[in-house]
Design a protein around this motif. Structure first.
Motif, short mmCIF file in Angstrom:
data_model
loop_
_atom_site.label_atom_id
_atom_site.label_comp_id
_atom_site.label_asym_id
_atom_site.label_seq_id
_atom_site.Cartn_x
_atom_site.Cartn_y
_atom_site.Cartn_z
N LYS A 1 30.41 -8.86 -4.40
CA LYS A 1 31.39 -9.09 -3.34
C LYS A 1 32.32 -7.88 -3.31
O LYS A 1 32.65 -7.31 -4.36
CB LYS A 1 32.17 -10.38 -3.56
CG LYS A 1 32.93 -10.47 -4.87
CD LYS A 1 33.62 -11.82 -5.02
CE LYS A 1 34.31 -11.92 -6.40
NZ LYS A 1 34.96 -13.23 -6.61
N TYR A 2 32.70 -7.50 -2.13
CA TYR A 2 33.62 -6.38 -1.95
C TYR A 2 34.97 -6.92 -1.53
O TYR A 2 35.07 -7.70 -0.57
CB TYR A 2 33.09 -5.40 -0.91
CG TYR A 2 34.03 -4.24 -0.65
CD1 TYR A 2 34.06 -3.15 -1.52
CD2 TYR A 2 34.90 -4.25 0.43
CE1 TYR A 2 34.92 -2.10 -1.30
CE2 TYR A 2 35.77 -3.20 0.66
CZ TYR A 2 35.78 -2.12 -0.21
OH TYR A 2 36.64 -1.07 -0.01
N ILE A 3 36.03 -6.52 -2.25
CA ILE A 3 37.37 -7.02 -1.94
C ILE A 3 38.21 -5.84 -1.46
O ILE A 3 38.54 -4.93 -2.23
CB ILE A 3 38.02 -7.68 -3.17
CG1 ILE A 3 37.10 -8.81 -3.67
CG2 ILE A 3 39.40 -8.23 -2.83
CD1 ILE A 3 37.54 -9.43 -4.96
N ASP A 4 38.52 -5.85 -0.20
CA ASP A 4 39.23 -4.74 0.42
C ASP A 4 40.65 -4.62 -0.12
O ASP A 4 41.36 -5.61 -0.29
CB ASP A 4 39.27 -4.97 1.94
CG ASP A 4 39.76 -3.75 2.69
OD1 ASP A 4 39.26 -2.65 2.44
OD2 ASP A 4 40.69 -3.91 3.51
N GLY A 5 41.04 -3.39 -0.42
CA GLY A 5 42.41 -3.11 -0.83
C GLY A 5 42.81 -3.64 -2.20
O GLY A 5 44.00 -3.73 -2.50
N ALA A 6 41.83 -3.98 -3.04
CA ALA A 6 42.14 -4.60 -4.34
C ALA A 6 41.65 -3.76 -5.51
O ALA A 6 40.73 -2.95 -5.38
CB ALA A 6 41.52 -5.99 -4.42
#
Length: 457
Positions: A297-302
């Motif tokens: 999973k890709y978590i934007d801005g984290a």
């Protein structure tokens, strides 16, 4: 320090070192070393210059260039060049100050320095970057040399940029010498140099795991969270996988990649990410790929720390202050037992305090933190080995360099461990403080050399 202008990054690095020294028995046993700390906190020389270059539209651009020659008591100034818009004197002084003691911990003859420019390579053509490198070296060449100051690469400065700067230096000086490290493998570079920082972090943590577990555990079966996706993160991941670990995260400035597949982030995926980074692309490219969506999973801005399910080893490998106090607490809750910095000053002071507090409280359980000046010394160690090969006009095999790197990291760990035991004796059942050990061992070596050479008395 009170009469200095505000330099937050440098002040943080100084206070972290000073507080460690003051809370040990070092000054009690060596009271004269207090003066050494005061002297060592001021660079021997700070060079600042303008860099003018022409973009592809024929427009003249200007940037600020720097070289902080911090301390040469143990050898020529040694430290990287960083091309990034955040570069300023505070950042470079912090990095140069850390570099002094990191280089001392390698056992090699290297002083400490750092440099770079507030130039942003992102969005620039190859031709523009080459022009900038040539202009930058046109001024820097006046201040460096194989026996004076030997810069290397850092953020924004890959072997390609080193090559362009080396060519400019050679043309200007009309001589070939090992004035830069990180050179191409066919013209003076050392094998294993790109891998060295990442490999070295893993070798250092190997010794931490072995010592804390009484030889019963290794990387095998460990879940490893890594931040960053540049050289350090890539090679730390590949070496940890080779030793039996599962990599559960990588990241970049735009967001974090968290593995959802039980196999974790595989070598194939690391290689795909490496290709992306060569093209100066972001991990968002993978997030949009259907091929990989089921595997992570890709978590934007984290940053990755609070988004992992279970962690055994955490390796911050991106930039400074990338683990906060809250994130440190979360890592401990997720089961992290070993935290080692692949980046410089990767943890905030609050994070370090959190790890150290838990290390003392949980005496029977390993919660162990290793600072960057010790854990990530492998990169500059192999830079030192490159300098040695250049001086002798020799080239060692990958196996020879890797064996020397393993030996350097082993000695570095043992030096930190024994120094901590001597100057900050742990309570019964408590693991020694590697922060204290690294700071005291590196500082003591430099301070003694400065004293012997008359820098203070």
């Amino acid at each position: 320090m009170s009469n200095l202008p505000s330099e937050p990054e440098f002040e943080q690095a100084y206070k972290e070192l000073a507080s460690t020294l003051e809370n040990s028995t070092l000054f009690e046993k060596n009271p004269e070393f207090k003066k050494a700390l005061q002297v060592a906190a001021i660079p021997e020389r700070v060079i600042q210059f303008r860099v003018t270059w022409e973009n592809d539209k024929g427009e003249v651009q200007v940037n600020r260039g720097f070289r902080v020659q911090f301390n040469s008591a143990l050898g020529p100034y040694k430290g990287g060049l960083r091309f990034h818009p955040t570069v300023n004197l505070s950042v470079l002084k912090f990095l140069g100050f850390e570099q002094i003691f990191k280089n001392a911990l390698t056992g090699l003859s290297m002083g400490g320095g750092k440099g770079g420019a507030d130039f942003d390579p992102k969005g620039k053509s190859d031709n523009e970057i080459r022009k900038f490198c040539v202009s930058f070296m046109r001024e820097l060449n006046k201040h460096i040399g194989a026996d004076t100051d030997v810069p290397a690469g850092d953020i924004g400065v890959s072997p390609r940029e080193i090559g362009w700067m080396f060519g400019a230096y050679r043309a200007e000086k009309n001589k070939w010498e090992g004035v830069l490290t990180g050179k191409g493998g066919t013209w003076g570079g050392s094998l294993i140099r790109p891998e060295a920082t990442g490999y070295g972090v893993v070798y250092y943590v190997q010794h931490m795991i072995n010592y804390a577990s009484g030889g019963k555990e290794s990387f095998k079966g460990k879940r490893v969270a890594i931040s960053g996706s540049g050289n350090v993160a890539q090679y730390a991941a590949l070496k940890a996988i080779e030793l039996g670990a599962t990599i559960i995260s990588l990241s970049d400035s735009k967001g974090a990649l968290i593995a959802t597949d039980e196999k974790g982030i595989t070598p194939d995926l690391v290689n795909v990410i490496a290709e992306l980074k060569v093209k100066r692309k972001q991990l968002t490219e993978l997030a949009e790929s259907s091929e990989y969506k089921q595997k992570f999973k890709y978590i934007d801005g984290a940053r990755p720390w609070v988004h992992c399910d279970k962690v055994d080893v955490a390796l911050p490998c991106a930039t400074q202050n990338e683990v906060s106090g809250e994130e440190a607490q979360k890592l401990i809750e997720l089961g992290a037992k070993y935290i080692a910095e692949g980046s410089n000053m990767g943890c905030t002071q609050e994070a370090i305090d959190t790890f150290e507090k838990v290390r003392k409280e949980k005496k029977g359980e390993a919660i162990w933190y290793a600072p960057g000046k010790a854990a990530n010394a492998g990169g500059v160690a192999v830079s030192g080995l490159e300098m040695a090969q250049n001086s002798q006009r020799l080239k060692w095999t990958s196996e020879e360099v890797d064996d020397k790197l393993k030996g350097i990291m082993k000695n570095c760990f043992e030096n930190c461990l024994s120094t901590a035991k001597e100057y900050v004796p742990p309570a019964e059942g408590e693991l020694p403080s590697l922060v204290a050990g690294g700071n005291i061992a590196g500082f003591s070596k430099v301070a003694a050399a400065m004293r012997d050479q008359g820098d203070w008395w």
